[in-house]
Structure formats: C-alpha cells, structure tokens
Design a protein around this motif. Structure first.
Motif, PDB file in Angstrom:
ATOM      1  N   UNK A  94      -1.151  -3.653  13.436  1.00 28.75           N
ATOM      2  CA  UNK A  94      -2.248  -4.506  12.977  1.00 28.75           C
ATOM      3  C   UNK A  94      -3.424  -4.418  13.918  1.00 28.75           C
ATOM      4  N   UNK A  95      -4.650  -4.417  13.465  1.00 24.48           N
ATOM      5  CA  UNK A  95      -5.108  -4.632  12.093  1.00 24.48           C
ATOM      6  C   UNK A  95      -5.141  -3.366  11.249  1.00 24.48           C
TER       7      UNK A  95
ATOM      8  N   UNK B 260      -1.388   9.618  10.038  1.00 25.17           N
ATOM      9  CA  UNK B 260      -0.069   9.232  10.544  1.00 25.17           C
ATOM     10  C   UNK B 260      -0.112   7.933  11.344  1.00 25.17           C
ATOM     11  N   UNK B 261       0.991   7.193  11.279  1.00 18.28           N
ATOM     12  CA  UNK B 261       1.244   6.068  12.186  1.00 18.28           C
ATOM     13  C   UNK B 261       2.638   6.298  12.765  1.00 18.28           C
TER      14      UNK B 261
ATOM     15  N   UNK C 165      13.545  -1.448   7.740  1.00 19.55           N
ATOM     16  CA  UNK C 165      12.622  -1.668   6.625  1.00 19.55           C
ATOM     17  C   UNK C 165      11.209  -1.292   7.054  1.00 19.55           C
ATOM     18  N   UNK C 166      10.398  -0.983   6.053  1.00 17.23           N
ATOM     19  CA  UNK C 166       9.013  -0.550   6.259  1.00 17.23           C
ATOM     20  C   UNK C 166       8.141  -1.205   5.199  1.00 17.23           C
ATOM     21  N   UNK C 167       6.960  -1.668   5.623  1.00 21.12           N
ATOM     22  CA  UNK C 167       5.947  -2.159   4.680  1.00 21.12           C
ATOM     23  C   UNK C 167       4.633  -1.525   5.086  1.00 21.12           C
TER      24      UNK C 167
ATOM     25  N   UNK D 287      -4.805   2.120   7.415  1.00 30.04           N
ATOM     26  CA  UNK D 287      -3.406   1.997   7.020  1.00 30.04           C
ATOM     27  C   UNK D 287      -2.748   0.988   7.956  1.00 30.04           C
ATOM     28  N   UNK D 288      -2.143  -0.049   7.373  1.00 30.06           N
ATOM     29  CA  UNK D 288      -1.423  -1.060   8.149  1.00 30.06           C
ATOM     30  C   UNK D 288       0.065  -0.865   7.918  1.00 30.06           C
TER      31      UNK D 288
END
Length: 114
Positions: free
Chosen positions: A4-5, A11-12, A30-32, A102-103
């Motif tokens: 965040x933000x 890529x992250x 898990x991924x969001x 992308x968050x």
C-alpha cells in the motif's frame, strides 16, 4: 504483507522472511490484487526449503471479484505444503499492463519448526 498505497510497473514482489534457525511449513496462502479496469493478474508463492524438504511454487487461481473504487479486484487462495527457510520465499504478482497503480495484499500461514 502489502505494498500500500500501490506501485507502478508490471511486478510486485513481497518476500516472506523466516527466522534463520527455523523453517516455515506453509499450509495456506491468499492474495488480493487491485488493478485498473481491464488488466489481469497472475500470482505465485515461491519457496525453497532446507535440503531434503519439499520446495517449489504455488500458482494461484485468481478470480475477478468485481470493481471497487474504480479498480478491478482479484483474489486467490490455496491450501498447500511448502517448506520455507531463510530469505528464499515470497510472493510474485504480475499484471498485464503498467497503467496506474497495482495494490497487493498477501498472507501465508503455517507452522514454524526448528
């Protein structure tokens, strides 16, 4: 963990740090991910366990949950058994475009063993 933000780029990468004297037996993750409308995402959890233990990658099935706050939101979750030791594990999230931010929010759970 999260970025965040948000961040620009394709890529992250979010590292999972395990104390040097222990091994994480990862059993669930898990991924969001939130991206501008029309983009798609891929997510993977990589793990390298100590010699002789299971290591590898878990690829998530990412499902579009809808549009919230002008962003498309994707989620994925999976049960697994991956052994993570030292600084070698982490999440890799990739999106189809570099427009906007992308968050990413990720979680991994399991058992720490000596």
């Amino acid at each position: 963990m999260n970025n965040w933000p948000g961040q620009p780029g394709t890529y992250a990468n979010l590292a999972v740090y395990v104390p040097g004297s222990q091994t994480l037996a990862a059993t669930q993750a898990s991924v969001r991910v939130s991206v501008p409308p029309g983009q798609v995402v891929q997510a993977t959890l990589h793990a390298n366990g100590p010699p002789g233990l299971i290591a590898g990658s878990q690829y998530f099935v990412m499902s579009l949950q809808g549009q919230f706050g002008g962003q498309d939101v994707f989620t994925g979750a999976s049960s697994m058994l991956l052994w993570m030791a030292g600084p070698y594990g982490g999440f890799n999230v990739r999106r189809s475009d570099v427009t906007g931010l992308m968050t990413v929010e990720v979680a991994v759970s399991g058992i720490l063993v000596p």
